[in-house]
Design a protein around this motif. Structure first.
Motif, PDB file in Angstrom:
ATOM      1  N   GLU A 130     -10.266  -5.947   0.880  1.00 14.86           N
ATOM      2  CA  GLU A 130     -10.172  -7.401   0.654  1.00 14.86           C
ATOM      3  C   GLU A 130      -8.802  -7.774   0.094  1.00 14.86           C
ATOM      4  N   LYS A 131      -8.301  -6.959  -0.831  1.00 11.76           N
ATOM      5  CA  LYS A 131      -7.007  -7.261  -1.445  1.00 11.76           C
ATOM      6  C   LYS A 131      -5.874  -7.109  -0.427  1.00 11.76           C
ATOM      7  N   ALA A 132      -5.964  -6.083   0.416  1.00 10.12           N
ATOM      8  CA  ALA A 132      -4.955  -5.902   1.460  1.00 10.12           C
ATOM      9  C   ALA A 132      -4.933  -7.105   2.393  1.00 10.12           C
ATOM     10  N   ALA A 133      -6.107  -7.599   2.753  1.00 12.39           N
ATOM     11  CA  ALA A 133      -6.198  -8.771   3.635  1.00 12.39           C
ATOM     12  C   ALA A 133      -5.584  -9.999   2.964  1.00 12.39           C
ATOM     13  N   GLN A 134      -5.813 -10.150   1.645  1.00 12.52           N
ATOM     14  CA  GLN A 134      -5.227 -11.281   0.918  1.00 12.52           C
ATOM     15  C   GLN A 134      -3.708 -11.236   0.957  1.00 12.52           C
ATOM     16  N   LYS A 165      -2.944  -5.412   7.547  1.00 14.98           N
ATOM     17  CA  LYS A 165      -4.064  -4.790   8.235  1.00 14.98           C
ATOM     18  C   LYS A 165      -4.338  -3.433   7.587  1.00 14.98           C
ATOM     19  N   VAL A 166      -5.597  -3.021   7.592  1.00 12.67           N
ATOM     20  CA  VAL A 166      -5.970  -1.755   6.972  1.00 12.67           C
ATOM     21  C   VAL A 166      -6.031  -0.660   8.030  1.00 12.67           C
ATOM     22  N   GLY A 167      -5.345   0.448   7.747  1.00 12.92           N
ATOM     23  CA  GLY A 167      -5.392   1.615   8.623  1.00 12.92           C
ATOM     24  C   GLY A 167      -6.391   2.621   8.101  1.00 12.92           C
ATOM     25  N   LYS A 168      -5.896   3.778   7.637  1.00  8.63           N
ATOM     26  CA  LYS A 168      -6.775   4.824   7.112  1.00  8.63           C
ATOM     27  C   LYS A 168      -6.901   4.725   5.600  1.00  8.63           C
ATOM     28  N   ILE A 169      -8.126   4.907   5.116  1.00  7.38           N
ATOM     29  CA  ILE A 169      -8.376   5.083   3.690  1.00  7.38           C
ATOM     30  C   ILE A 169      -9.184   6.368   3.556  1.00  7.38           C
ATOM     31  N   LEU A 170      -8.564   7.415   3.004  1.00  6.56           N
ATOM     32  CA  LEU A 170      -9.166   8.737   2.924  1.00  6.56           C
ATOM     33  C   LEU A 170      -9.352   9.153   1.468  1.00  6.56           C
ATOM     34  N   PHE A 229      -1.908  -0.898   6.022  1.00  2.09           N
ATOM     35  CA  PHE A 229      -2.097  -0.314   4.703  1.00  2.09           C
ATOM     36  C   PHE A 229      -2.890   0.983   4.843  1.00  2.09           C
ATOM     37  N   ASN A 230      -2.280   2.103   4.447  1.00  2.00           N
ATOM     38  CA  ASN A 230      -2.910   3.419   4.539  1.00  2.00           C
ATOM     39  C   ASN A 230      -2.915   4.058   3.165  1.00  2.00           C
ATOM     40  N   CYS A 231      -4.039   4.650   2.780  1.00  3.77           N
ATOM     41  CA  CYS A 231      -4.184   5.090   1.398  1.00  3.77           C
ATOM     42  C   CYS A 231      -5.030   6.356   1.309  1.00  3.77           C
ATOM     43  N   LEU A 278      -0.320   9.465   8.402  1.00  3.60           N
ATOM     44  CA  LEU A 278       0.479   8.936   9.510  1.00  3.60           C
ATOM     45  C   LEU A 278       0.942   9.997  10.504  1.00  3.60           C
ATOM     46  N   GLY A 279       0.815  11.273  10.150  1.00  7.04           N
ATOM     47  CA  GLY A 279       1.271  12.315  11.058  1.00  7.04           C
ATOM     48  C   GLY A 279       2.764  12.217  11.301  1.00  7.04           C
ATOM     49  N   ALA A 280       3.132  12.044  12.565  1.00  9.39           N
ATOM     50  CA  ALA A 280       4.545  11.906  12.929  1.00  9.39           C
ATOM     51  C   ALA A 280       4.908  10.460  13.241  1.00  9.39           C
ATOM     52  N   THR A 281       4.082   9.519  12.769  1.00 13.49           N
ATOM     53  CA  THR A 281       4.300   8.088  13.017  1.00 13.49           C
ATOM     54  C   THR A 281       4.845   7.415  11.764  1.00 13.49           C
ATOM     55  N   ALA A 282       5.786   6.529  11.914  1.00 14.20           N
ATOM     56  CA  ALA A 282       6.345   5.808  10.772  1.00 14.20           C
ATOM     57  C   ALA A 282       5.349   4.790  10.236  1.00 14.20           C
ATOM     58  N   GLY A 283       5.446   4.491   8.934  1.00 15.78           N
ATOM     59  CA  GLY A 283       4.562   3.482   8.366  1.00 15.78           C
ATOM     60  C   GLY A 283       4.545   3.503   6.845  1.00 15.78           C
ATOM     61  N   PHE A 284       3.541   2.825   6.282  1.00 14.94           N
ATOM     62  CA  PHE A 284       3.355   2.706   4.828  1.00 14.94           C
ATOM     63  C   PHE A 284       2.209   3.611   4.395  1.00 14.94           C
ATOM     64  N   ALA A 285       2.412   4.329   3.293  1.00 14.31           N
ATOM     65  CA  ALA A 285       1.372   5.207   2.761  1.00 14.31           C
ATOM     66  C   ALA A 285       1.294   5.059   1.247  1.00 14.31           C
ATOM     67  N   ALA A 286       0.091   5.215   0.708  1.00 17.61           N
ATOM     68  CA  ALA A 286      -0.110   5.070  -0.734  1.00 17.61           C
ATOM     69  C   ALA A 286      -1.088   6.123  -1.236  1.00 17.61           C
ATOM     70  N   ILE A 287      -0.996   6.383  -2.531  1.00 22.32           N
ATOM     71  CA  ILE A 287      -1.967   7.219  -3.242  1.00 22.32           C
ATOM     72  C   ILE A 287      -2.597   6.372  -4.341  1.00 22.32           C
TER      73      ILE A 287
END
Length: 282
Positions: free
Chosen positions: A254-258, A262-267, A238-240, A104-113
């Protein structure tokens, strides 16, 4: 010279930034302070760090690690680092902050590992403001490599695994039920042992329906028990970060959509984006 490192429970990704901001990447094993002590870390790094790394010339070390949940755990890591990086300022933080900064850098949001273990948070662009405890690999870590591996191993030792998968599993690992139980309950780093079998789930082409359901059930538990418990979670993308999230990203998306996200970055790894964050916010 500056070192930035992202440490999971299994692997640590390192980047050395020289005075001209040239990047040199290398890897070592992971150092979760819930499972290893300072002496173990020192011994491992003496073997794992590049032999030509100029330790005395390094002035700053920024380490983000799995299991660094409090000052006590951070001290285990920092005590090891001060013995190696003798001229450096050392900062030890949580790998979840690394994930948030990379995603997310300097942007607010949701992050996961989603790697060997699981973690999630709400990030305000600077710091983590809300975190639901993942409860680690015995009590929780839904969606992680250890969670997926535990399900596979449980089916194997209980005789619930389909015969074609069981034969492929034994051909791959040559493990008996007793050996599996011994690795899980009497040997160190059981979380890493369990997580290693997520690769079998990913590689499996014998019975895709069976292994796909393991992954789908794992991500369902992840969203039901963790992600959806955040207030207004659907307001965020959703960022992961993590090998499990990246390798199974089709199921994860698919699970995020359910769950209406919305899906952001998946790295796979945060290290490139984490280095970028430190350069931009020096």
């Amino acid at each position: 010279m500056i070192i930035i490192a992202d440490g999971g429970s299994t692997k640590t990704n390192w980047c050395l930034l020289d005075d001209n901001q040239k990047k040199i990447y290398f890897n070592t094993e992971g150092y979760n302070p819930y499972f290893v002590d300072s002496d173990y870390i020192v011994g491992s790094l003496k073997k794992g760090l590049p032999q030509d790394l100029p330790l005395e010339k390094i002035t700053e070390v920024y380490y983000y690690g799995a299991g660094v949940h409090n000052e006590e755990k951070a001290k285990i890591v920092s005590d090891a680092f001060v013995k190696l990086f003798t001229n450096a300022k050392i900062e030890v933080g949580h790998d979840l902050l690394a994930a948030a900064r990379a995603l997310l850098g300097a942007t607010a949001g949701f992050a996961a590992i989603l790697g060997t273990g699981t973690n999630t948070c709400i990030y305000d662009g600077k710091e983590i403001t809300y975190n639901i405890n993942s409860a680690a690999y015995i009590l929780g870590d839904e969606g992680s490599g250890s969670f997926i591996g535990k399900k596979l191993l449980t089916d194997y030792v209980r005789g619930l695994m389909p015969l074609d998968v069981k034969e492929a599993f034994f051909d791959t690992y040559k493990l008996t039920e007793d050996e599996i139980m011994d690795n899980v309950y009497t040997k160190p780093l059981a979380n890493r042992f369990c997580a290693s079998f997520s690769k079998f789930v990913y590689d499996n082409n014998v019975n895709i329906q069976y292994t796909r359901k393991i992954v789908d059930d794992s991500f369902e538990a992840f969203f039901a028990n963790l992600v959806s418990k955040y207030p207004n979670y659907q307001d965020h993308s959703f960022n992961c970060i993590g090998s499990v999230g990246y390798n199974f990203r089709n199921v994860l998306e698919e699970k995020a959509a359910q769950y209406g996200m919305k899906v952001g970055k998946i790295l796979r790894s945060p290290i490139d984006d984490l280095v970028k964050f430190h350069i931009e916010n020096k």
